[in-house]
Design a protein around this motif. Structure first.
Motif, PDB file in Angstrom:
ATOM      1  N   GLN A  45       0.825  -1.190   0.000  1.00  0.00           N
ATOM      2  CA  GLN A  45       0.000   0.000   0.000  1.00  0.00           C
ATOM      3  C   GLN A  45       0.876   1.264   0.000  1.00  0.00           C
ATOM      4  OE1 GLN A  45      -0.277  -2.277   2.699  1.00  0.00           O
ATOM      5  NE2 GLN A  45      -1.566  -3.596   1.436  1.00  0.00           N
ATOM      6  N   MET A  46       0.366   2.367  -0.622  1.00  0.00           N
ATOM      7  CA  MET A  46       1.095   3.633  -0.676  1.00  0.00           C
ATOM      8  C   MET A  46       0.090   4.772  -0.783  1.00  0.00           C
ATOM      9  SD  MET A  46       4.154   4.885  -3.193  1.00  0.00           S
ATOM     10  CE  MET A  46       3.370   4.052  -4.543  1.00  0.00           C
ATOM     11  N   VAL A  47       0.393   5.906  -0.081  1.00  0.00           N
ATOM     12  CA  VAL A  47      -0.440   7.110  -0.110  1.00  0.00           C
ATOM     13  C   VAL A  47       0.280   8.172  -0.945  1.00  0.00           C
ATOM     14  CG1 VAL A  47      -1.566   8.897   1.243  1.00  0.00           C
ATOM     15  CG2 VAL A  47      -1.412   6.553   2.143  1.00  0.00           C
ATOM     16  N   LEU A  66     -13.028   4.833  -1.123  1.00  0.00           N
ATOM     17  CA  LEU A  66     -12.097   5.679  -0.363  1.00  0.00           C
ATOM     18  C   LEU A  66     -10.696   5.703  -0.940  1.00  0.00           C
ATOM     19  CD1 LEU A  66     -13.214   4.665   3.261  1.00  0.00           C
ATOM     20  CD2 LEU A  66     -13.979   6.576   1.844  1.00  0.00           C
ATOM     21  N   GLU A  67     -10.521   5.251  -2.172  1.00  0.00           N
ATOM     22  CA  GLU A  67      -9.170   5.309  -2.749  1.00  0.00           C
ATOM     23  C   GLU A  67      -8.730   6.753  -3.037  1.00  0.00           C
ATOM     24  OE1 GLU A  67     -11.347   3.063  -3.487  1.00  0.00           O
ATOM     25  OE2 GLU A  67     -10.315   1.211  -2.966  1.00  0.00           O
ATOM     26  N   GLN A 113     -17.493  12.533  -4.907  1.00  0.00           N
ATOM     27  CA  GLN A 113     -18.810  12.238  -4.319  1.00  0.00           C
ATOM     28  C   GLN A 113     -18.910  10.796  -3.825  1.00  0.00           C
ATOM     29  OE1 GLN A 113     -21.868  13.232  -7.118  1.00  0.00           O
ATOM     30  NE2 GLN A 113     -21.383  15.438  -7.102  1.00  0.00           N
ATOM     31  N   ALA A 114     -18.092   9.874  -4.428  1.00  0.00           N
ATOM     32  CA  ALA A 114     -18.171   8.454  -4.039  1.00  0.00           C
ATOM     33  C   ALA A 114     -17.795   8.244  -2.588  1.00  0.00           C
ATOM     34  CB  ALA A 114     -17.256   7.621  -4.930  1.00  0.00           C
ATOM     35  N   VAL A 115     -17.095   9.193  -2.009  1.00  0.00           N
ATOM     36  CA  VAL A 115     -16.706   9.061  -0.603  1.00  0.00           C
ATOM     37  C   VAL A 115     -17.941   9.191   0.288  1.00  0.00           C
ATOM     38  CG1 VAL A 115     -15.287  10.054   1.231  1.00  0.00           C
ATOM     39  CG2 VAL A 115     -14.411   9.933  -1.115  1.00  0.00           C
ATOM     40  N   PHE A 118      -4.917   6.606  -2.421  1.00  0.00           N
ATOM     41  CA  PHE A 118      -4.400   5.379  -1.811  1.00  0.00           C
ATOM     42  C   PHE A 118      -4.164   4.349  -2.910  1.00  0.00           C
ATOM     43  CE2 PHE A 118      -4.990   1.199   0.233  1.00  0.00           C
ATOM     44  CZ  PHE A 118      -4.036   1.286   1.230  1.00  0.00           C
ATOM     45  N   ILE A 119      -2.926   3.822  -2.987  1.00  0.00           N
ATOM     46  CA  ILE A 119      -2.557   2.757  -3.928  1.00  0.00           C
ATOM     47  C   ILE A 119      -2.674   1.434  -3.159  1.00  0.00           C
ATOM     48  CG2 ILE A 119      -0.806   1.889  -5.500  1.00  0.00           C
ATOM     49  CD1 ILE A 119      -1.982   4.597  -6.278  1.00  0.00           C
ATOM     50  N   ASN A 120      -3.689   0.618  -3.491  1.00  0.00           N
ATOM     51  CA  ASN A 120      -3.957  -0.614  -2.755  1.00  0.00           C
ATOM     52  C   ASN A 120      -3.081  -1.748  -3.279  1.00  0.00           C
ATOM     53  OD1 ASN A 120      -5.135  -2.401  -0.979  1.00  0.00           O
ATOM     54  ND2 ASN A 120      -7.226  -1.734  -1.463  1.00  0.00           N
TER      55      ASN A 120
END
Length: 558
Positions: A22-24, A102-103, A93-95, A44-46
């Motif tokens: 993971q990476m921000v 939440l990406e 808006q998806a948040v 956020f890189i999952n």
């Protein structure tokens, strides 16, 4: 060695885990002006397989203290805390959906404030990987408010000539502080002052000082404020009040008896304008019957008389003070001849210039004349010596000579002359038939050689001998003077004559006789032959062939 290899393998393993973990992602810094909109990016890189995001939290880090700004939770939804509630929101808006994504949790500031400047942290809480976070620095700039004003609406010029503040330029509440400069023709000085405000802005103030005077009135003064590469200009025009500057016009120095229509005008430069003009005559009073005053002009109704002579005074008054102008009027009996002074000066200048040119020309002419005179005297001396040499040639007895002729060194008196004093070429030969029986200067060839080699290169030319008796002419028929040839020469000429004729010279220690002996002449001119062949100096005559015996002409004059 085994330990180093183990550490290297561990680092590679961690790097592979980070690359696949993971990476921000966030920007390192952002900036904006007060009141503008700003975005703080957070993505956020999952991992693969992905991890579960439990919560996203934005925090403000200021002076080591963390403050929550906004929270996004899949179960609890979105929450923005005060004092950011009215100005901060999530961009996606998806948040805000029931099943949020939440990406991308980028937040937006709708209107920045100076207090928003800080470091902001975006933290992801995941399961089972734990927390991942990153940070961005937000800088807020404040554009200054710039204005320029006159210190006082009215600036009064005083006699003290003290400097005073005439204008002020202010750049208020700027972040970072601005730079102020002045642009004007006035000779003054500027002062600068900076004030740091509690909100982090800076106010810069600059005053311009100058000594107010009549010259500073209506002068433009410009303030230039430079902020973040942008230039802001503001200008004012000075309004300086001063006392009148008075002078009287109309008297031209040529007021004569019975001259009509004369007047005097009082000119005043003042701010504010002059409101009162007063005329008076020193040591007397103005003749009311002959004088009329209109505003600032004094009219004389009648022609000029001697009574108008005197000193006239004009007092001009405005709101600042009163100043005076004076003129002395004198009366002449007749008009004065007036001419433009520039013309007189021009004529005098022309006369001086012509005089200088003439003097230079005369000097050059005299120097040239003196040089010509010197050259003529030298040339005459050389021609006289050449004539003596010719007489020696005509008197020398003839004798056949061999083809090879001995050439003696040229006479120093003839060859050592500088180039400027070489004998001039002989004048053109006279064509008078009466002069056939006499040798002229054209029959004499004078050769000037500087080297013996050049002597041998010259072609030999036969001399011209015309010894036949000529007809009776005024030159040959005059009676014999009875003087011997040696008596015709002075001692100096005789010595030159003897040198040319290769005679036996006198010793240098003995003075030359007043009457040289006549033994150098041939005793038997019709029969005697020279014992040895003659020598020639500076001549190019070829050896003479056999000819008639030597004969004297009737008369020879030297």
């Amino acid at each position: 060695m085994a330990m180093c290899a183990g550490i290297w393998i561990l680092l590679v393993a961690l790097h592979v885990q980070d690359g696949n973990g993971q990476m921000v992602q966030m920007d390192s810094s952002k900036s904006g002006f007060v009141g503008s909109r700003a975005e703080l990016r957070c993505i956020f890189i999952n991992s693969n397989p992905p991890v579960k995001i439990s919560q996203v939290t934005w925090q403000k880090l200021l002076n080591g203290t963390k403050q929550n700004v906004a929270i996004a939770n899949p179960a609890l939804g979105v929450s923005v805390l005060p004092p950011f509630k009215e100005r901060v929101s999530f961009k996606q808006q998806a948040v805000r959906l029931r099943t949020p994504s939440l990406e991308d949790t980028t937040i937006v500031f709708s209107s920045l404030q100076l207090s928003d400047e800080a470091a902001y942290i975006c933290e992801y809480t995941t399961f089972p990987a734990g927390n991942r976070e990153n940070m961005v620095n937000l800088t807020v700039f404040a554009r200054p408010m710039t204005h320029m004003t006159l210190t006082t609406p009215t600036i009064v010029a005083r006699a003290s000539k003290r400097k005073m503040t005439v204008a002020t330029c202010v750049s208020a509440n700027g972040k970072p502080p601005s730079v102020i400069k002045w642009e004007t023709r006035l000779k003054g000085e500027a002062t600068f002052e900076e004030t740091r405000n509690q909100n982090g802005t800076v106010t810069v103030r600059s005053n311009y000082l100058v000594a107010p005077s009549r010259e500073t009135h209506k002068q433009k003064l410009t303030c230039i404020v430079t902020y973040q590469g942008e230039k802001i200009k503001d200008s004012v025009v000075l309004n300086v009040q001063y006392e009148p500057d008075v002078k009287i016009e109309g008297f031209d120095g040529n007021w004569y008896l019975n001259r009509p229509n004369v007047q005097l005008t009082c000119r005043a430069d003042a701010n504010p304008p002059v409101t009162i003009y007063q005329w008076k005559l020193l040591n007397g009073s103005l003749p009311s019957s002959n004088v009329e005053i209109k505003n600032n002009t004094l009219f004389f109704k009648a022609p000029v008389t001697y009574d108008l002579a005197g000193t006239y005074v004009c007092d001009a008054t405005n709101g600042i003070g009163t100043r005076t102008g004076i003129v002395d009027v004198n009366i002449t009996e007749k008009p004065m001849a007036q001419g433009p002074p520039g013309g007189v000066i021009g004529i005098l200048g022309g006369v001086v210039a012509i005089g200088l040119i003439v003097s230079v020309a005369v000097t050059v002419f005299m120097v040239h004349r003196r040089q010509q005179k010197t050259r003529t005297e030298t040339d005459n001396d050389l021609i006289a010596v050449a004539a003596v040499a010719d007489s020696c040639v005509t008197q020398a007895p003839e004798k056949p000579e061999s083809p090879t002729r001995k050439v003696e060194a040229p006479d120093p008196s003839l060859t050592d002359l500088p180039p400027a004093h070489k004998p001039a070429p002989p004048p053109p030969k006279k064509k008078n038939s009466d002069m056939k029986g006499h040798l002229t200067s054209d029959d004499i060839q004078v050769v000037h050689l500087d080297k013996d080699e050049e002597m041998q290169k010259l072609p030999l030319q036969p001399p011209y001998y015309d010894m036949a008796p000529s007809e009776s002419t005024p030159f040959t028929d005059k009676p014999d003077s009875g003087m011997r040839p040696e008596e015709l020469l002075n001692p100096a000429e005789y010595m030159s004559y003897q040198r040319v004729c290769n005679m036996e010279p006198f010793p240098e220690s003995q003075p030359a006789p007043a009457f040289p002996p006549t033994t150098f002449l041939p005793q038997h001119p019709y029969a005697q032959h020279p014992p040895s062949e003659p020598t020639y100096s500076n001549t190019s005559f070829p050896p003479p062939g056999p000819g008639a015996p030597f004969t004297f002409p009737k008369e020879q004059s030297v």
